[in-house]
Design a protein around this motif. Structure first.
Motif, PDB file in Angstrom:
ATOM      1  N   LYS A 160       0.852  -1.292  -0.004  1.00  0.00           N
ATOM      2  CA  LYS A 160       0.014   0.019   0.105  1.00  0.00           C
ATOM      3  C   LYS A 160       0.790   1.309   0.034  1.00  0.00           C
ATOM      4  O   LYS A 160       1.811   1.312   0.778  1.00  0.00           O
ATOM      5  CB  LYS A 160      -0.898  -0.030   1.396  1.00  0.00           C
ATOM      6  CG  LYS A 160      -1.923  -1.103   1.116  1.00  0.00           C
ATOM      7  CD  LYS A 160      -2.882  -0.960   2.295  1.00  0.00           C
ATOM      8  CE  LYS A 160      -3.921  -2.285   2.358  1.00  0.00           C
ATOM      9  NZ  LYS A 160      -4.768  -2.151   3.627  1.00  0.00           N
ATOM     10  N   PHE A 161       0.360   2.388  -0.732  1.00  0.00           N
ATOM     11  CA  PHE A 161       1.035   3.481  -0.926  1.00  0.00           C
ATOM     12  C   PHE A 161       0.160   4.672  -0.910  1.00  0.00           C
ATOM     13  O   PHE A 161      -1.020   4.282  -0.700  1.00  0.00           O
ATOM     14  CB  PHE A 161       1.961   3.518  -2.294  1.00  0.00           C
ATOM     15  CG  PHE A 161       3.099   2.452  -2.270  1.00  0.00           C
ATOM     16  CD1 PHE A 161       4.004   2.585  -1.579  1.00  0.00           C
ATOM     17  CD2 PHE A 161       2.747   1.151  -3.080  1.00  0.00           C
ATOM     18  CE1 PHE A 161       5.031   1.605  -1.554  1.00  0.00           C
ATOM     19  CE2 PHE A 161       3.495   0.151  -3.169  1.00  0.00           C
ATOM     20  CZ  PHE A 161       4.912   0.273  -2.344  1.00  0.00           C
ATOM     21  N   ASP A 162       0.465   5.840  -1.196  1.00  0.00           N
ATOM     22  CA  ASP A 162      -0.313   7.032  -1.012  1.00  0.00           C
ATOM     23  C   ASP A 162      -1.318   6.946  -2.186  1.00  0.00           C
ATOM     24  O   ASP A 162      -1.153   7.280  -3.354  1.00  0.00           O
ATOM     25  CB  ASP A 162       0.515   8.253  -1.344  1.00  0.00           C
ATOM     26  CG  ASP A 162      -0.276   9.747  -0.949  1.00  0.00           C
ATOM     27  OD1 ASP A 162      -1.468   9.740  -1.213  1.00  0.00           O
ATOM     28  OD2 ASP A 162       0.773  10.573  -0.599  1.00  0.00           O
ATOM     29  N   GLY A 163      -2.590   6.572  -1.974  1.00  0.00           N
ATOM     30  CA  GLY A 163      -3.629   6.545  -2.882  1.00  0.00           C
ATOM     31  C   GLY A 163      -3.704   5.475  -3.853  1.00  0.00           C
ATOM     32  O   GLY A 163      -4.478   5.409  -4.868  1.00  0.00           O
ATOM     33  N   TYR A 164      -2.702   4.379  -3.819  1.00  0.00           N
ATOM     34  CA  TYR A 164      -2.745   3.257  -4.735  1.00  0.00           C
ATOM     35  C   TYR A 164      -2.028   2.071  -4.038  1.00  0.00           C
ATOM     36  O   TYR A 164      -1.329   2.163  -3.036  1.00  0.00           O
ATOM     37  CB  TYR A 164      -1.993   3.665  -5.890  1.00  0.00           C
ATOM     38  CG  TYR A 164      -0.618   3.897  -6.022  1.00  0.00           C
ATOM     39  CD1 TYR A 164       0.203   2.821  -6.308  1.00  0.00           C
ATOM     40  CD2 TYR A 164       0.055   4.819  -5.559  1.00  0.00           C
ATOM     41  CE1 TYR A 164       1.719   2.849  -6.300  1.00  0.00           C
ATOM     42  CE2 TYR A 164       1.543   5.051  -5.424  1.00  0.00           C
ATOM     43  CZ  TYR A 164       2.032   4.191  -5.821  1.00  0.00           C
ATOM     44  OH  TYR A 164       3.462   4.339  -5.714  1.00  0.00           O
ATOM     45  N   ALA A 222      -3.462   5.031 -11.378  1.00  0.00           N
ATOM     46  CA  ALA A 222      -4.025   4.346 -10.401  1.00  0.00           C
ATOM     47  C   ALA A 222      -4.742   5.330  -9.333  1.00  0.00           C
ATOM     48  O   ALA A 222      -5.827   5.078  -8.834  1.00  0.00           O
ATOM     49  CB  ALA A 222      -3.270   2.964  -9.763  1.00  0.00           C
ATOM     50  N   ARG A 223      -3.725   6.399  -9.066  1.00  0.00           N
ATOM     51  CA  ARG A 223      -4.028   7.116  -8.071  1.00  0.00           C
ATOM     52  C   ARG A 223      -5.441   7.959  -8.655  1.00  0.00           C
ATOM     53  O   ARG A 223      -6.170   8.507  -7.947  1.00  0.00           O
ATOM     54  CB  ARG A 223      -2.895   8.163  -7.924  1.00  0.00           C
ATOM     55  CG  ARG A 223      -1.983   7.753  -6.858  1.00  0.00           C
ATOM     56  CD  ARG A 223      -0.673   8.572  -6.952  1.00  0.00           C
ATOM     57  NE  ARG A 223      -1.108  10.134  -6.442  1.00  0.00           N
ATOM     58  CZ  ARG A 223      -1.682  10.411  -5.334  1.00  0.00           C
ATOM     59  NH1 ARG A 223      -1.815  10.058  -4.459  1.00  0.00           N
ATOM     60  NH2 ARG A 223      -1.953  11.986  -5.482  1.00  0.00           N
ATOM     61  N   MET A 224      -5.588   8.269  -9.870  1.00  0.00           N
ATOM     62  CA  MET A 224      -6.596   8.795 -10.517  1.00  0.00           C
ATOM     63  C   MET A 224      -7.794   8.016 -10.618  1.00  0.00           C
ATOM     64  O   MET A 224      -8.848   8.573 -11.227  1.00  0.00           O
ATOM     65  CB  MET A 224      -5.974   9.530 -11.881  1.00  0.00           C
ATOM     66  CG  MET A 224      -5.047  10.455 -11.638  1.00  0.00           C
ATOM     67  SD  MET A 224      -4.956  11.541 -13.279  1.00  0.00           S
ATOM     68  CE  MET A 224      -4.013  10.188 -14.375  1.00  0.00           C
ATOM     69  N   GLY A 225      -7.694   6.656 -10.335  1.00  0.00           N
ATOM     70  CA  GLY A 225      -8.917   5.937 -10.357  1.00  0.00           C
ATOM     71  C   GLY A 225      -9.119   4.426 -11.409  1.00  0.00           C
ATOM     72  O   GLY A 225     -10.026   4.055 -11.442  1.00  0.00           O
ATOM     73  N   ALA A 226      -7.960   4.486 -12.014  1.00  0.00           N
ATOM     74  CA  ALA A 226      -7.856   3.457 -12.906  1.00  0.00           C
ATOM     75  C   ALA A 226      -7.127   2.044 -12.425  1.00  0.00           C
ATOM     76  O   ALA A 226      -6.070   2.417 -11.496  1.00  0.00           O
ATOM     77  CB  ALA A 226      -7.189   3.833 -14.275  1.00  0.00           C
ATOM     78  N   ILE A 227      -7.469   1.055 -12.723  1.00  0.00           N
ATOM     79  CA  ILE A 227      -6.709  -0.373 -12.448  1.00  0.00           C
ATOM     80  C   ILE A 227      -5.934  -0.638 -13.648  1.00  0.00           C
ATOM     81  O   ILE A 227      -6.416  -0.385 -14.666  1.00  0.00           O
ATOM     82  CB  ILE A 227      -7.673  -1.508 -12.231  1.00  0.00           C
ATOM     83  CG1 ILE A 227      -8.740  -1.097 -11.041  1.00  0.00           C
ATOM     84  CG2 ILE A 227      -6.899  -2.603 -12.020  1.00  0.00           C
ATOM     85  CD1 ILE A 227      -9.872  -2.074 -10.943  1.00  0.00           C
TER      86      ILE A 227
END
Length: 448
Positions: A160-164, A222-227
């Motif tokens: 786990k990281f910042d937002g992803y 990923a942080r912006m919402g994509a897998i």
């Protein structure tokens, strides 16, 4: 008295062996000498990627055209399967013939010919359907898919990281043959629900899928919402532990990489948090070539973004891109036409000024706009051209990718911040573990 025929024969035998520049010797001269003469005659510089030592050229001087350096070079080089590439007004590079690489003028002629084959949506779709079918046949992808094991992926622990978050996987495709990769996913508050999925085939940039730019791109998306999912090229990275690095320079790499892309999308589409209406594909260089191929043979993709790869005159310089003869489809095609088959779905082509994509704004892009225009969708294809940049996946290329997927998939631009990405050591991304000890018992192992 000896017959005249015998006297004539004796005279012929008396001709010195070194007198090759005669009718009897086919006016033969050393290739290097002929090229030096052309250089001086036309006041041009010749650079060499080939060895001309010991090579002899018959009918040498008659091949030279006093009015054209390029016709002269063509005539002189063709017997040796050499070619020239014009680098500037006074410089030509002499190279071996490359089956996958041509010139911009060649691309212009090919696209003009292809454009003559269809003038509306109906004629284009007939061509498109034929191309798609024949590419599948020439690639032998259906035979490959029929031989798959159909196994389930094995996952590592989640990091786990910042937002992803990131976790690795390996997936058995053929018996004992595995593809390894990593999945980047949004994490934190507000990430429930369905997400767009972006498959990211790897290119030939240094350090493969473990390099910094690759991690930055997938983690930011990923942080912006994509897998996002990336995976090793065949015989690169952890795949080399199984088949050795030399296996990458084979036609089977072309087939297996396409099969891997389809297989990864298969298991990812089973997830309940994946939105099947937002499935993207994005890669650079060789990964861009794979992007076009996957977008053609797998109808599940809804958006595509090939980066520093697309050209009408270059099929991809590696066997993993052009090892199977897919460009023979339809009586002859190219990656630009294969990309056009994605119309009218959104596509962004990223190009630069210092590699084979330099002509995209004036050549491939107008061609794509014409095909998209058959659907009244010319606005669905775009080109981000970076004329002062070269062949890489640098910040401006990544920003073009972010902008495209923000627009077509509705990603959260407020989360666009590469400084928030943690660059992991390569070992953390190894699906088989830092020492390969997690490789399954049935796995093929390369023996040197």
């Amino acid at each position: 008295m000896k017959p005249l025929s015998m006297i004539a024969g004796a005279m012929l035998l008396a001709v010195p062996a070194f007198a090759q520049n005669t009718f009897e010797g086919h006016y033969t001269r050393p290739l290097g000498d002929v090229l030096n003469d052309i250089s001086q005659r036309f006041n041009v510089r010749l650079k060499y990627n080939v060895d001309t030592v010991g090579l002899k050229l018959s009918y040498a001087d008659s091949r030279v055209r006093p009015y054209s350096v390029e016709e002269s070079l063509t005539n002189v080089l063709s017997p040796f399967d050499f070619k020239f590439v014009k680098q500037d007004a006074r410089t030509y590079k002499i190279k071996s013939y490359e089956q996958a690489r041509r010139t911009v003028p060649d691309g212009e002629k090919l696209l003009a010919y292809m454009s003559s084959l269809y003038s509306d949506k109906a004629s284009w779709e007939a061509r498109r359907d034929s191309l798609s079918r024949q590419v599948r046949e020439l690639l032998t992808i259906d035979q490959a898919l029929a031989k798959r094991v159909g196994g389930k992926p094995v996952f590592s622990k989640v990091r786990k990281f910042d937002g992803y978050s990131v976790r690795n996987f390996y997936l058995e495709t053929y018996p004992g043959l595995y593809v390894c990769g990593s999945i980047y996913e949004p994490s934190g508050k507000g990430v429930k629900g369905k997400h767009p999925l972006i498959i990211c085939p790897n290119g030939h940039f240094g350090n493969g899928r473990y390099n910094k730019a690759q991690q930055q791109r997938l983690a930011t998306l990923a942080r912006m919402g994509a897998i996002c999912v990336d995976y090793d090229l065949y015989a690169w990275g952890e795949s080399a532990l199984q088949v050795g690095s030399e296996a990458h320079q084979t036609a089977e790499a072309h087939v297996i990489q396409a099969m891997n892309g389809i297989s990864i999308l298969d298991f990812m589409m089973e997830r309940k948090d994946v939105d099947p209406t937002r499935i993207g594909v994005n890669g650079g260089s060789g990964g861009g070539t794979q992007t076009v191929l996957l977008s053609l043979i797998d109808p599940r993709y809804t958006a595509a973004c090939p980066v520093v790869s697309l050209a009408s005159h270059f099929d991809g310089g590696c066997p993993c891109e052009s090892g199977m003869p897919i460009q023979r489809a339809g009586g002859g095609t190219c990656n630009a036409e294969l990309a056009a088959a994605f119309a009218p779905r959104p596509m962004c082509v990223v190009s630069d000024g210092k590699d084979w994509t330099s002509a995209v704004p004036v050549l491939e892009y107008p061609y794509l706009q014409r095909v998209y225009g058959f659907y009244n969708a010319a606005d669905k294809v775009s080109n981000v051209h970076l004329p002062s940049e070269g062949h890489d996946f640098g910040p401006n290329k990544r920003n073009a990718v972010y902008d495209f997927f923000i627009n077509v998939f509705g990603l959260d631009r407020s989360r666009l911040d590469e400084s928030k990405v943690t660059i992991e050591p390569f070992e953390a991304l190894y699906s088989f573990g830092p020492d390969g000890s997690l490789m399954p018992a049935n796995a093929i192992r390369f023996k040197k």
